[in-house]
Enzyme design. Structure first.
Site, short mmCIF file in Angstrom:
data_model
loop_
_atom_site.label_atom_id
_atom_site.label_comp_id
_atom_site.label_asym_id
_atom_site.label_seq_id
_atom_site.Cartn_x
_atom_site.Cartn_y
_atom_site.Cartn_z
N THR A 85 33.64 53.86 37.70
CA THR A 85 34.93 53.70 38.53
C THR A 85 35.24 54.66 39.47
OG1 THR A 85 35.68 52.29 36.44
CG2 THR A 85 37.03 52.60 38.45
N ASP A 95 44.95 38.36 36.02
CA ASP A 95 43.84 39.14 36.27
C ASP A 95 43.33 39.05 37.81
OD1 ASP A 95 42.87 36.49 36.13
OD2 ASP A 95 41.26 36.97 34.71
N LEU A 100 27.41 46.79 27.18
CA LEU A 100 28.87 46.34 27.73
C LEU A 100 29.51 47.45 28.77
CD1 LEU A 100 30.17 43.98 24.72
CD2 LEU A 100 29.67 43.37 27.16
N GLY A 101 29.25 48.62 28.16
CA GLY A 101 29.94 49.84 28.80
C GLY A 101 31.35 50.14 28.36
N TRP A 160 34.20 31.52 22.88
CA TRP A 160 35.70 31.84 22.39
C TRP A 160 36.73 30.71 22.56
CZ3 TRP A 160 32.53 34.35 25.70
CH2 TRP A 160 32.74 34.39 27.07
N GLU A 164 38.56 38.56 25.16
CA GLU A 164 39.22 38.95 26.54
C GLU A 164 38.90 40.34 26.66
OE1 GLU A 164 40.74 37.45 28.72
OE2 GLU A 164 40.88 35.61 27.76
N CYS A 178 37.57 29.07 43.17
CA CYS A 178 38.37 29.81 44.03
C CYS A 178 37.59 31.20 44.04
CB CYS A 178 39.82 29.77 43.81
SG CYS A 178 40.68 30.38 45.28
N TYR A 218 48.12 41.89 30.51
CA TYR A 218 47.01 40.88 30.68
C TYR A 218 46.60 40.33 29.41
CZ TYR A 218 42.79 38.28 31.25
OH TYR A 218 41.86 37.35 31.40
S1 SF4 Z 1 41.97 25.24 48.13
FE1 SF4 Z 1 40.34 26.72 48.23
S2 SF4 Z 1 41.57 28.60 48.69
FE2 SF4 Z 1 42.99 27.18 47.92
S3 SF4 Z 1 43.13 27.41 45.72
FE3 SF4 Z 1 41.49 25.90 46.05
S4 SF4 Z 1 39.55 27.03 46.33
FE4 SF4 Z 1 41.11 28.56 46.36
#
Ligand code: SF4
Length: 345
Positions: free
Chosen positions: A300, A140, A83-84, A27, A40, A194, A122
């Site tokens: 859910t 999100d 996909l539900g 996409w 999305e 992250c 979103y």
């Molecule tokens: S440093 Fe670590 S906790 Fe901070 S935004 Fe980057 S991956 Fe996330």
């Protein structure tokens, strides 16, 4: 460093990283709002890896708004099977029909996009920033995680108020001309670096300004509010077979899995006697119970504890459709809660 200073730095830290490290996803090939919209909606509550195959198949069968508006619901659900959350597919078609009724052009303003069925803040933010270069954040779970860690923000993330606050904080730092890239860079960082468990802070472009990293508190964030307990329901499901064909019926047009095909089932304490009585009450003469299967399916807010009896009957009866293996494969879309009992028909 203060909150605003950190937020101001985001574009210069994230955009070069996104440019070099983003995943090549189907996409992202162009900025066609139809393609971005479908992706999305599919990505809500479903992992990227799982979506890719469905996405290509869907776009091949329904390449534009008109095709989606005109497809038969049975075919649409078949494309969506697995996909539900079938209401998402239904809303896609409602929105496509609304676009067609308005002349066929995808709306290019935020309010017009947001007004389409099934599109919330979103999705509207994602479409408008990615396709139309507007400074409209798409907040999100990934973005909330990045934001709360970056700023060591302890507010629970599962409230509309928090989402609105994050949106208000991010909108002013959107870089003109790179709004789409910025939205995607925030999502991508949350998806691949992250991550909820064990974030990869050592290679994160935000590491130098991230307050959670500085305080060693990444694993404590984000915070969530108290969860509502799931209701557990005990359900008897019937795999009724006649000459190798399987009995199906439709669910009511409202509530959970509204209007979808299902195996006959009842909310009750399952037992072989109850299963045989069910067949008789629907005008079928059961020959024998061949198998008993147990599965749990989690929605859910509800959990179904299911006991399924496979019963051979002498003749077809009741208001059921009897589907062959091929029809089950090609025609009838069954939600996963029932599909799990059909694998070896
Ligand atoms: S440093 Fe670590 S906790 Fe901070 S935004 Fe980057 S991956 Fe996330």
């Amino acid at each position: 460093m203060r909150k605003n200073e950190i937020l101001q730095k985001l574009p210069s830290l994230l955009l070069p990283w996104f440019d070099a490290h983003h995943r090549d996803l189907p996409w992202r090939k162009n900025k066609d709002p139809y393609r971005v919209w479908i992706s999305e909606i599919m990505l809500q509550q479903t992992r990227v890896e799982a979506v890719v195959g469905y996405y290509d198949r869907f776009l091949t069968a329904l390449p534009d708004v008109r095709a989606l508006a005109n497809v038969q619901e049975t075919e649409l659900f078949k494309l969506w099977e697995g996909l539900g959350y079938y209401s998402r597919a239904r809303n896609l078609q409602k929105a496509a029909r609304a676009i067609e009724d308005a002349g066929g052009a995808f709306p290019s303003d935020y309010d017009g996009v947001r007004a389409l069925p099934g599109i919330g803040d979103y999705t509207a933010g994602a479409i408008c920033s990615i396709c139309f270069e507007m400074p409209t954040p798409a907040v999100d779970g990934n973005v909330l995680r990045v934001y709360t860690r970056l700023l060591c923000d302890e507010r629970p993330i599962d409230t509309d108020r928090m989402k609105a606050a994050v949106k208000d904080d991010l909108a002013p730092v959107y870089p003109s001309g790179s709004c789409g890239q910025f939205t995607q860079s925030l999502m991508e960082l949350g998806a691949i670096l992250c991550t909820p468990k064990s974030p990869h802070c050592d290679v994160c472009p935000l590491a130098a300004v991230c307050l959670a990293r500085g305080a060693g508190r990444q694993s404590e964030l984000p915070k969530k509010g108290e969860k509502r307990a799931r209701r557990v329901e005990e359900r008897m499901v019937l795999r009724i077979l006649c000459d190798g064909d399987l009995a199906l019926c439709r669910r009511e047009n409202k509530g959970l899995l509204a209007g979808l095909w299902q195996l006959p089932n009842e909310l009750c304490t399952p037992s072989p006697a109850a299963a045989l009585a069910f067949c008789e009450a629907h005008g079928m003469k059961p020959k024998t119970i061949r198998r008993e299967l147990h599965r749990t399916h989690v929605f859910t807010h509800i959990e179904w504890k299911m006991t399924c009896y496979e019963i051979e009957v002498e003749a077809r009866g009741g208001d059921f459709v009897f589907a062959s293996a091929e029809e089950l494969d090609k025609v009838y879309a069954l939600p996963t809660a029932f599909r799990i009992f059909c694998e070896d028909i």
